[in-house]
Design an enzyme around this catalytic site. Sequence first.
Site, PDB file in Angstrom:
ATOM      1  N   ARG A   1     -32.219  83.779  32.831  1.00  0.00           N
ATOM      2  CA  ARG A   1     -32.948  84.797  32.909  1.00  0.00           C
ATOM      3  C   ARG A   1     -32.927  85.762  34.042  1.00  0.00           C
ATOM      4  O   ARG A   1     -32.621  85.300  35.234  1.00  0.00           O
ATOM      5  CB  ARG A   1     -34.489  84.504  32.828  1.00  0.00           C
ATOM      6  CG  ARG A   1     -34.933  83.612  31.571  1.00  0.00           C
ATOM      7  CD  ARG A   1     -36.438  83.338  31.377  1.00  0.00           C
ATOM      8  NE  ARG A   1     -37.270  84.523  31.462  1.00  0.00           N
ATOM      9  CZ  ARG A   1     -38.780  84.737  31.208  1.00  0.00           C
ATOM     10  NH1 ARG A   1     -39.271  83.451  31.712  1.00  0.00           N
ATOM     11  NH2 ARG A   1     -39.395  85.833  30.962  1.00  0.00           N
TER      12      ARG A   1
ATOM     13  N   LYS B   1     -45.045  90.837  34.719  1.00  0.00           N
ATOM     14  CA  LYS B   1     -45.232  90.922  33.284  1.00  0.00           C
ATOM     15  C   LYS B   1     -45.564  92.147  32.856  1.00  0.00           C
ATOM     16  O   LYS B   1     -46.626  93.039  33.313  1.00  0.00           O
ATOM     17  CB  LYS B   1     -46.317  89.811  32.945  1.00  0.00           C
ATOM     18  CG  LYS B   1     -46.489  89.646  31.393  1.00  0.00           C
ATOM     19  CD  LYS B   1     -45.132  89.482  30.935  1.00  0.00           C
ATOM     20  CE  LYS B   1     -44.367  88.222  31.071  1.00  0.00           C
ATOM     21  NZ  LYS B   1     -42.801  88.165  30.784  1.00  0.00           N
TER      22      LYS B   1
ATOM     23  N   ASP C   1     -42.554  88.652  39.828  1.00  0.00           N
ATOM     24  CA  ASP C   1     -41.294  88.108  39.488  1.00  0.00           C
ATOM     25  C   ASP C   1     -40.100  88.688  40.658  1.00  0.00           C
ATOM     26  O   ASP C   1     -39.107  88.052  40.668  1.00  0.00           O
ATOM     27  CB  ASP C   1     -40.835  88.474  37.908  1.00  0.00           C
ATOM     28  CG  ASP C   1     -41.585  87.826  37.022  1.00  0.00           C
ATOM     29  OD1 ASP C   1     -42.762  88.154  36.847  1.00  0.00           O
ATOM     30  OD2 ASP C   1     -41.186  86.677  36.739  1.00  0.00           O
TER      31      ASP C   1
END
Length: 367
Positions: free
Chosen positions: A90, A255, A244
């Site tokens: 990711r 997000k 993140d």
Amino acid sequence: MKVNGKSYRTIWPTKTGRTVEIIDQTRFPHAFEIVELRSVADVARAIKTMQVRGAPLIGATAAYGVCFAMDADPSEQALDDACAALLATRPTAVNLRWALDVMRRAVLPLHPDLRSEKAWQVAARICDEDVAINMAIGMHGLEIIRRIAETKGPNAPVNVLTHCNAGWLATVDWGTATAPVYMAHDSGIPVHVWVDETRPRNQGAFLTAWELGHHGVPHTVIADNAGGHLMQHGEVDVVIVGTDRTTANGDVCNKIGTYLKALAARDCGVPFYVALPSPTIDFTISDGLVDIPIEERSGSEVSHITGRTGAGEVHTVEIVAAGSNVANPAFDVTPARLVTGLITERGIVEPTRAALAAAFPERVAGA
Ligand code: MRU
């Protein structure tokens, strides 16, 4: 945190000490299932398919991936291959790269015979440190909630809005954005959480609502577009979200949809805080919009939705007009100017380069 009276972390070594177990987050909120990971491939798959997700938990899980690699073959080549495979899972959460760097720095200088044992020790330390960091974030964030509570009537709840899942399921324990909420609730401050459903993966509706419910925290799930309206009507006292990746100058990537909440909060004069564990700071970059890779996920996450029927069966159905194009950028960047403060393990930090560097000088040097 507790599930049906039993304490869980989101990842833990099994009795053999040579495999780990995780809670499969793709099954929430319909089932609570534990899955065993035994190899680098298992770990890579778990991160890629989002059986584990959330920046800190992705990092912790990847650390165990290095343990499996060193168990199988403690050579430098195997370490390189494992780190490359794990890093590719990711792109956005920087905790992944951070954890792999920590693991690599710890094991590579050692004789190959010693690497596996060291890897297991360091992975466990990464997990324990994550828990300690989140508890400290909780204590600092609790003071923000306490101050707001003091301005309201004795029984009026403090209304917190959160986006996505920055709860204990996204970390090893406690969560980042939710840690202050759990601590406020546990210390008797009335608190209520507006939970953005967080389309398309529904981390809010599926995960945050589930964990708040299990802890007994009053909450209400809302459509992602409802937050601005609630803020205009004085129904939100404070926004707290996770991150993140946060740049050296305090831009925050979280997000998709977080940026819109920050804009609405600024327009309505609602404080917008970001809970930030220091491993999520990327001191190598400064401009979030330019420098942070934004994950593009499958359009099927937008065009399809999974839920439980009245008969209790879990089904996935299509919800978009046949033939329409879909796009699915999974994260967005909230510029530092929209952030009221960063709730870190070392206290509330201004979202500026100088303040972040002063709070974490050792990270700047090692960036
Ligand atoms: O795609 P996900 O579910 O991994 O995204 C998670 C988030 O955006 C969280 O808010 C973020 O990782 C912070 S978690 C403490």
